[in-house]
Design a protein around this motif. Structure first.
Motif, PDB file in Angstrom:
ATOM      1  N   LYS A  33       0.804  -1.550   0.032  1.00 47.67           N
ATOM      2  CA  LYS A  33       0.620  -0.353   0.098  1.00 47.67           C
ATOM      3  C   LYS A  33       0.522   1.329   0.117  1.00 47.67           C
ATOM      4  CE  LYS A  33      -4.086   1.620   2.167  1.00 47.67           C
ATOM      5  NZ  LYS A  33      -5.263   1.675   3.209  1.00 47.67           N
ATOM      6  N   GLU A  34       0.691   1.962  -0.190  1.00 47.85           N
ATOM      7  CA  GLU A  34       1.475   3.204  -0.450  1.00 47.85           C
ATOM      8  C   GLU A  34       1.554   4.109  -0.054  1.00 47.85           C
ATOM      9  OE1 GLU A  34       0.528   5.578  -4.632  1.00 47.85           O
ATOM     10  OE2 GLU A  34       0.672   4.149  -5.789  1.00 47.85           O
ATOM     11  N   PRO A  35       2.392   4.861   0.970  1.00 49.91           N
ATOM     12  CA  PRO A  35       1.785   5.776   2.165  1.00 49.91           C
ATOM     13  C   PRO A  35       0.726   6.942   1.620  1.00 49.91           C
ATOM     14  CG  PRO A  35       3.454   6.002   1.483  1.00 49.91           C
ATOM     15  CD  PRO A  35       3.076   4.966   0.295  1.00 49.91           C
ATOM     16  N   PRO A  36      -0.596   7.577   2.600  1.00 51.07           N
ATOM     17  CA  PRO A  36      -1.189   8.376   1.873  1.00 51.07           C
ATOM     18  C   PRO A  36      -0.334   9.658   1.423  1.00 51.07           C
ATOM     19  CG  PRO A  36      -1.122   8.071   4.387  1.00 51.07           C
ATOM     20  CD  PRO A  36      -0.227   7.438   3.359  1.00 51.07           C
ATOM     21  N   LYS A  37      -0.738  10.363   0.823  1.00 45.04           N
ATOM     22  CA  LYS A  37      -0.167  11.493   0.024  1.00 45.04           C
ATOM     23  C   LYS A  37      -0.166  12.817   0.618  1.00 45.04           C
ATOM     24  CE  LYS A  37      -0.572  10.294  -4.668  1.00 45.04           C
ATOM     25  NZ  LYS A  37      -0.885  11.091  -6.258  1.00 45.04           N
ATOM     26  N   MET A  38       0.447  13.654   1.532  1.00 43.45           N
ATOM     27  CA  MET A  38      -0.087  14.556   2.294  1.00 43.45           C
ATOM     28  C   MET A  38       0.339  16.249   1.903  1.00 43.45           C
ATOM     29  SD  MET A  38      -0.764  12.854   4.761  1.00 43.45           S
ATOM     30  CE  MET A  38      -0.102  13.812   6.284  1.00 43.45           C
ATOM     31  N   ALA A  39      -0.511  17.082   2.455  1.00 41.99           N
ATOM     32  CA  ALA A  39       0.275  18.378   1.844  1.00 41.99           C
ATOM     33  C   ALA A  39       0.550  19.510   2.774  1.00 41.99           C
ATOM     34  CB  ALA A  39      -0.954  18.021   0.632  1.00 41.99           C
ATOM     35  N   LYS A  40       1.027  20.397   3.192  1.00 42.78           N
ATOM     36  CA  LYS A  40       1.421  20.845   3.534  1.00 42.78           C
ATOM     37  C   LYS A  40       0.930  22.439   3.614  1.00 42.78           C
ATOM     38  CE  LYS A  40       4.961  20.709   6.075  1.00 42.78           C
ATOM     39  NZ  LYS A  40       6.686  21.054   6.684  1.00 42.78           N
ATOM     40  N   CYS A  41       0.120  22.965   4.766  1.00 39.16           N
ATOM     41  CA  CYS A  41      -0.659  24.687   4.618  1.00 39.16           C
ATOM     42  C   CYS A  41       0.135  25.658   4.413  1.00 39.16           C
ATOM     43  CB  CYS A  41      -1.637  24.711   5.156  1.00 39.16           C
ATOM     44  SG  CYS A  41      -2.044  26.210   5.281  1.00 39.16           S
ATOM     45  N   THR A  42       0.736  26.243   2.994  1.00 40.43           N
ATOM     46  CA  THR A  42       1.938  27.298   3.409  1.00 40.43           C
ATOM     47  C   THR A  42       1.463  28.439   4.126  1.00 40.43           C
ATOM     48  OG1 THR A  42       0.168  28.964   1.716  1.00 40.43           O
ATOM     49  CG2 THR A  42       1.486  26.689   0.912  1.00 40.43           C
ATOM     50  N   ILE A  43       0.089  28.282   4.796  1.00 40.90           N
ATOM     51  CA  ILE A  43       0.068  29.024   6.150  1.00 40.90           C
ATOM     52  C   ILE A  43       1.045  29.258   7.193  1.00 40.90           C
ATOM     53  CG2 ILE A  43      -0.865  31.216   7.010  1.00 40.90           C
ATOM     54  CD1 ILE A  43      -3.134  31.047   4.311  1.00 40.90           C
ATOM     55  N   CYS A  44       0.405  28.203   7.756  1.00 40.07           N
ATOM     56  CA  CYS A  44       0.329  27.682   8.847  1.00 40.07           C
ATOM     57  C   CYS A  44       1.470  26.274   9.626  1.00 40.07           C
ATOM     58  CB  CYS A  44      -1.252  27.383  10.279  1.00 40.07           C
ATOM     59  SG  CYS A  44      -1.822  25.552   9.398  1.00 40.07           S
ATOM     60  N   HIS A  45       1.840  25.725   8.007  1.00 37.45           N
ATOM     61  CA  HIS A  45       2.200  24.659   7.800  1.00 37.45           C
ATOM     62  C   HIS A  45       1.949  23.219   8.232  1.00 37.45           C
ATOM     63  CE1 HIS A  45       5.701  27.229   6.012  1.00 37.45           C
ATOM     64  NE2 HIS A  45       5.276  28.255   6.998  1.00 37.45           N
ATOM     65  N   TYR A  46       0.157  23.005   8.476  1.00 40.44           N
ATOM     66  CA  TYR A  46      -0.021  22.312   9.067  1.00 40.44           C
ATOM     67  C   TYR A  46      -0.223  21.663   7.549  1.00 40.44           C
ATOM     68  CZ  TYR A  46      -3.653  19.547  11.945  1.00 40.44           C
ATOM     69  OH  TYR A  46      -4.772  18.575  12.411  1.00 40.44           O
ATOM     70  N   GLU A  47      -0.298  19.889   8.604  1.00 46.06           N
ATOM     71  CA  GLU A  47      -0.525  18.614   6.658  1.00 46.06           C
ATOM     72  C   GLU A  47      -1.473  18.469   7.296  1.00 46.06           C
ATOM     73  OE1 GLU A  47       3.598  16.205   5.481  1.00 46.06           O
ATOM     74  OE2 GLU A  47       3.360  16.282   7.078  1.00 46.06           O
ATOM     75  N   LEU A  48      -1.613  17.409   5.676  1.00 47.96           N
ATOM     76  CA  LEU A  48      -3.681  17.368   5.982  1.00 47.96           C
ATOM     77  C   LEU A  48      -3.425  16.331   4.586  1.00 47.96           C
ATOM     78  CD1 LEU A  48      -5.929  19.862   6.156  1.00 47.96           C
ATOM     79  CD2 LEU A  48      -5.442  17.875   7.578  1.00 47.96           C
ATOM     80  N   LYS A  49      -4.231  15.037   4.634  1.00 54.44           N
ATOM     81  CA  LYS A  49      -4.032  13.590   3.688  1.00 54.44           C
ATOM     82  C   LYS A  49      -4.769  14.565   2.695  1.00 54.44           C
ATOM     83  CE  LYS A  49      -5.731  10.085   5.134  1.00 54.44           C
ATOM     84  NZ  LYS A  49      -6.088   8.880   4.975  1.00 54.44           N
ATOM     85  N   ILE A  50      -4.341  14.368   1.718  1.00 53.09           N
ATOM     86  CA  ILE A  50      -5.083  14.563   0.377  1.00 53.09           C
ATOM     87  C   ILE A  50      -5.766  13.147   0.086  1.00 53.09           C
ATOM     88  CG2 ILE A  50      -5.324  15.102  -2.005  1.00 53.09           C
ATOM     89  CD1 ILE A  50      -2.036  16.487  -1.181  1.00 53.09           C
ATOM     90  N   THR A  51      -6.966  13.338   0.339  1.00 51.79           N
ATOM     91  CA  THR A  51      -7.669  12.246  -0.381  1.00 51.79           C
ATOM     92  C   THR A  51      -8.920  12.686  -1.115  1.00 51.79           C
ATOM     93  OG1 THR A  51      -9.715  15.005   0.875  1.00 51.79           O
ATOM     94  CG2 THR A  51      -8.582  11.925   2.399  1.00 51.79           C
ATOM     95  N   LYS A  52      -9.799  12.139  -2.635  1.00 47.63           N
ATOM     96  CA  LYS A  52     -10.150  11.964  -3.090  1.00 47.63           C
ATOM     97  C   LYS A  52     -11.272  13.309  -3.375  1.00 47.63           C
ATOM     98  CE  LYS A  52     -10.818   7.199  -3.773  1.00 47.63           C
ATOM     99  NZ  LYS A  52     -12.045   6.249  -4.211  1.00 47.63           N
ATOM    100  N   THR A  53     -11.723  13.759  -2.921  1.00 45.52           N
ATOM    101  CA  THR A  53     -12.696  15.411  -2.427  1.00 45.52           C
ATOM    102  C   THR A  53     -11.981  15.927  -1.796  1.00 45.52           C
ATOM    103  OG1 THR A  53     -13.037  13.931  -0.417  1.00 45.52           O
ATOM    104  CG2 THR A  53     -14.930  13.239  -2.301  1.00 45.52           C
ATOM    105  N   ASN A  54     -10.689  16.017  -0.559  1.00 47.27           N
ATOM    106  CA  ASN A  54     -10.330  16.989  -0.320  1.00 47.27           C
ATOM    107  C   ASN A  54     -10.841  18.026   0.587  1.00 47.27           C
ATOM    108  OD1 ASN A  54      -7.721  16.414  -1.185  1.00 47.27           O
ATOM    109  ND2 ASN A  54      -8.091  17.890  -2.692  1.00 47.27           N
ATOM    110  N   THR A  55     -12.162  17.689   1.083  1.00 42.17           N
ATOM    111  CA  THR A  55     -13.193  18.042   2.374  1.00 42.17           C
ATOM    112  C   THR A  55     -12.282  18.608   3.593  1.00 42.17           C
ATOM    113  OG1 THR A  55     -13.240  15.959   3.613  1.00 42.17           O
ATOM    114  CG2 THR A  55     -15.052  16.323   2.055  1.00 42.17           C
ATOM    115  N   GLU A  56     -11.541  17.958   4.084  1.00 39.39           N
ATOM    116  CA  GLU A  56     -10.195  18.058   5.286  1.00 39.39           C
ATOM    117  C   GLU A  56      -9.525  19.304   4.729  1.00 39.39           C
ATOM    118  OE1 GLU A  56     -10.104  15.286   4.216  1.00 39.39           O
ATOM    119  OE2 GLU A  56     -11.614  13.940   5.804  1.00 39.39           O
ATOM    120  N   LEU A  57      -8.645  19.588   3.809  1.00 39.41           N
ATOM    121  CA  LEU A  57      -7.861  20.528   2.903  1.00 39.41           C
ATOM    122  C   LEU A  57      -9.535  21.455   2.812  1.00 39.41           C
ATOM    123  CD1 LEU A  57      -6.056  18.716   0.468  1.00 39.41           C
ATOM    124  CD2 LEU A  57      -5.350  19.564   2.734  1.00 39.41           C
ATOM    125  N   THR A  58     -10.021  21.743   2.408  1.00 40.55           N
ATOM    126  CA  THR A  58     -11.024  23.341   2.063  1.00 40.55           C
ATOM    127  C   THR A  58     -11.132  23.796   3.154  1.00 40.55           C
ATOM    128  OG1 THR A  58     -13.135  21.924   1.694  1.00 40.55           O
ATOM    129  CG2 THR A  58     -12.026  22.454  -0.327  1.00 40.55           C
TER     130      THR A  58
END
Length: 131
Positions: A33-58
């Motif tokens: 299993k591939e590790p989840p793709k993560m994205a870091k917020c450019t403002i506060c540097h909080y790291e969240l997982k990228i999903t198909k819908t990106n509900t957490e990111l939005t």
């Protein structure tokens, strides 16, 4: 007498080691299993997982910073689109038969119950109603 599961597993691992398959113990990875793709917020540097819908990111971008997802997480929409495209491409490979939606299954089950009820039940007095 048949061999136990433990003996069968050891025999398979020994064959795997001889063939050079798997790790040093001869164990095969059941599912890579591939590790989840993560994205870091450019403002506060909080790291969240990228999903198909990106509900957490939005939700993070709009509630914490009042900005769009593109400003906080650049490239997240493209990664989500790739994930969605890959999951739709793999959907047809996994199943062996035709896919049936949940609504279609319910409709079919209800139709089957209607047939059973109309064929087998009759309305009338119960027999043996003695008091």
């Amino acid at each position: 007498m048949p061999e136990s599961h433990k003996a069968e597993r050891r025999r398979a691992q020994k064959a795997n080691r001889a063939a050079g398959i798997g790790d040093e113990m001869g164990k095969l990875a059941a599912r890579v299993k591939e590790p989840p793709k993560m994205a870091k917020c450019t403002i506060c540097h909080y790291e969240l997982k990228i999903t198909k819908t990106n509900t957490e990111l939005t939700a993070h971008a709009e509630s914490k910073h009042g900005k769009s997802i593109d400003e906080c997480f650049p490239g997240a929409k493209e990664a989500a689109a790739d994930m969605l495209k890959n999951s739709q491409a793999n959907k047809g490979k996994a199943g062996g038969g035709p896919t049936v939606t949940k609504a279609e299954r319910k409709k079919k089950a209800a139709a089957g119950m209607d047939d059973l009820l109309s064929a087998g039940l009759s309305v009338g007095k119960k027999k043996g109603n003695k008091k």
